[in-house]
Design an enzyme around this catalytic site. Structure first.
Site, mmCIF file in Angstrom:
data_model
loop_
_atom_site.group_PDB
_atom_site.id
_atom_site.type_symbol
_atom_site.label_atom_id
_atom_site.label_comp_id
_atom_site.label_asym_id
_atom_site.label_seq_id
_atom_site.Cartn_x
_atom_site.Cartn_y
_atom_site.Cartn_z
ATOM 1 N N ILE A 81 44.864 21.110 39.610
ATOM 2 C CA ILE A 81 46.143 21.626 40.084
ATOM 3 C C ILE A 81 46.518 21.025 41.429
ATOM 4 O O ILE A 81 47.662 20.636 41.657
ATOM 5 C CB ILE A 81 46.107 23.167 40.163
ATOM 6 C CG1 ILE A 81 45.928 23.766 38.767
ATOM 7 C CG2 ILE A 81 47.386 23.698 40.812
ATOM 8 C CD1 ILE A 81 45.761 25.284 38.768
ATOM 9 N N ASP A 128 35.657 21.109 54.594
ATOM 10 C CA ASP A 128 35.414 22.334 53.838
ATOM 11 C C ASP A 128 36.420 23.383 54.281
ATOM 12 O O ASP A 128 36.269 24.001 55.342
ATOM 13 C CB ASP A 128 33.987 22.824 54.072
ATOM 14 C CG ASP A 128 33.629 24.022 53.199
ATOM 15 O OD1 ASP A 128 34.547 24.596 52.570
ATOM 16 O OD2 ASP A 128 32.439 24.391 53.152
ATOM 17 N N ASN A 155 45.292 25.760 48.061
ATOM 18 C CA ASN A 155 44.947 25.705 46.642
ATOM 19 C C ASN A 155 43.452 25.857 46.380
ATOM 20 O O ASN A 155 43.053 26.358 45.329
ATOM 21 C CB ASN A 155 45.444 24.374 46.072
ATOM 22 C CG ASN A 155 44.842 24.053 44.723
ATOM 23 O OD1 ASN A 155 45.204 24.627 43.709
ATOM 24 N ND2 ASN A 155 43.897 23.107 44.703
ATOM 25 N N SER A 205 46.892 32.734 44.027
ATOM 26 C CA SER A 205 46.253 33.905 43.451
ATOM 27 C C SER A 205 46.026 33.657 41.969
ATOM 28 O O SER A 205 45.818 32.526 41.536
ATOM 29 C CB SER A 205 47.109 35.153 43.688
ATOM 30 O OG SER A 205 46.500 36.304 43.159
ATOM 31 N N SER A 207 47.311 35.503 37.915
ATOM 32 C CA SER A 207 48.029 36.555 37.205
ATOM 33 C C SER A 207 47.101 37.654 36.700
ATOM 34 O O SER A 207 47.564 38.714 36.268
ATOM 35 C CB SER A 207 48.816 35.951 36.025
ATOM 36 O OG SER A 207 49.894 35.161 36.489
ATOM 37 N N TYR A 221 36.232 37.559 41.504
ATOM 38 C CA TYR A 221 37.340 36.610 41.561
ATOM 39 C C TYR A 221 38.667 37.337 41.721
ATOM 40 O O TYR A 221 39.469 37.016 42.614
ATOM 41 C CB TYR A 221 37.342 35.758 40.285
ATOM 42 C CG TYR A 221 38.524 34.831 40.171
ATOM 43 C CD1 TYR A 221 38.710 33.786 41.064
ATOM 44 C CD2 TYR A 221 39.465 34.993 39.145
ATOM 45 C CE1 TYR A 221 39.799 32.927 40.955
ATOM 46 C CE2 TYR A 221 40.554 34.140 39.025
ATOM 47 C CZ TYR A 221 40.712 33.107 39.933
ATOM 48 O OH TYR A 221 41.789 32.270 39.812
ATOM 49 N N LYS A 225 41.349 37.444 44.980
ATOM 50 C CA LYS A 225 42.732 36.994 44.840
ATOM 51 C C LYS A 225 43.729 38.123 45.134
ATOM 52 O O LYS A 225 44.816 37.884 45.688
ATOM 53 C CB LYS A 225 42.976 36.427 43.441
ATOM 54 C CG LYS A 225 42.251 35.117 43.185
ATOM 55 C CD LYS A 225 42.659 34.044 44.180
ATOM 56 C CE LYS A 225 42.088 32.684 43.852
ATOM 57 N NZ LYS A 225 42.508 31.645 44.823
#
Length: 314
Positions: A81, A128, A155, A205, A207, A221, A225
């Site tokens: 991405i 990093d 990202n 984030s 969905s 996770y 987010k």
């Protein structure tokens, strides 16, 4: 004729007079609008009088969707991405800092690709973004190379899969360090360098923070987010008076190596079937939305979580 008007009842001629006056005012207003406002809207100047932030129309004509001359940092952008975002920004004229930790080969190939477009410039920076020292080094190198910073796209992240029974302290620390603490301190390192007005901060984030189909092994996770969505909301209020917008992109399932890791094909097919398009998203589905939020056209979008998921979550 004057005598005729004097002897004509006012109520009989008033509608015609008002109609003519209205037509005259409409004509005059149209002339003023055409003279003062170009057909292509310009990016606003900003008046900070009395501490207030207000838009003032600029006389120059610019393309509100153009990123020409802007400088963007995209964390974790050597592939997937992040790489698609870097390409999209560069295609619109932005200068891009490609950030990586280990994959220098992919980062350098992306820099060469961007330079081949003949629009924006690009450099690669090893840092990093999940650490405070790495964040500072990334911003310092950006300013050294380009002398400015306009767009910060956060990202980089990790996505582990463990249930409550399986998680341990290092696992949850890794998620919150990379997905929350790292982006937050990178913003802190960058905020004084960001253009004001016009600076853009874009978090990432998922969905899954609102999906009813979330699985137990997404615990850390999704928690991390969800935290970054709240960080984004608060920073939008904090930095908005400076003309810096803060938004969050919230993708659905995207076909990347990170997403596929540890998942058998039948699970991937099942997830894809939950999207109305019966497919996973691709990095190229995400990048144009990020580019829009980074553009002058998105100046009035602030503090929002933009779900880019093809209807996976509605």
């Amino acid at each position: 004729m004057h005598a005729l008007l004097l002897h004509t009842p006012l109520h009989s001629i008033l509608p015609e007079l008002l109609s003519k006056l209205e037509a005259a005012f409409r004509f005059l207003a149209q002339k003023i609008r055409i003279h003062n406002y170009p057909t292509v809207e310009s990016e606003p100047k900003v008046d900070y009088g009395n501490g207030a932030y207000s838009a003032v129309q600029n006389a120059s004509v610019v393309n509100p969707a153009s990123l020409e001359g802007k400088v963007a940092v995209v964390t974790g952008s050597s592939k997937s991405i992040g790489a698609s975002i870097a390409k999209e920004l560069a295609s619109q004229g932005a200068n891009v800092v490609v950030n990586y930790i280990n994959d220098f080969k992919s980062a350098d190939e992306l820099v060469l690709f961007i330079q081949s477009l003949g629009k924006g410039k690009a450099i690669s920076v090893k840092a990093d973004a999940g650490t405070i020292s790495g964040s500072k080094a990334l911003i310092d190198e950006t300013i050294r190379a380009f002398g400015r910073l306009d767009i910060l796209i956060l990202n980089a992240g990790i996505m582990g899969s463990k249930t409550l029974e399986q998680i341990d302290e290092p696992f949850i620390d890794a998620h919150f360090n990379m997905n929350v603490k790292g982006p937050l301190f990178l913003v802190k390192a960058a905020v004084e360098a960001l253009s004001t007005p016009g600076g853009r901060i874009i978090f990432f984030s998922t969905s899954l923070t609102t999906a009813s189909s979330v699985l137990p092994n997404a615990l850390c996770y999704v928690a991390s987010k969800a935290a970054i969505e709240q960080v984004s909301r608060v920073l939008a209020k904090d930095l908005g008076p400076r003309g810096i917008t803060v938004n969050t992109i919230s993708p659905g399932p995207v076909d990347t190596p990170l997403f596929r890791e540890g998942k058998p094909q039948h699970v991937i097919d099942s997830i894809a079937a939950q999207c109305p398009g019966n497919r996973l998203g691709t990095p190229d589905d995400i990048a144009p939305v990020v580019a829009f939020l980074a553009s002058p056209a998105a100046q009035w979008v602030n503090g929002q979580v933009i779900r880019v998921n093809g209807g996976f979550v509605v």
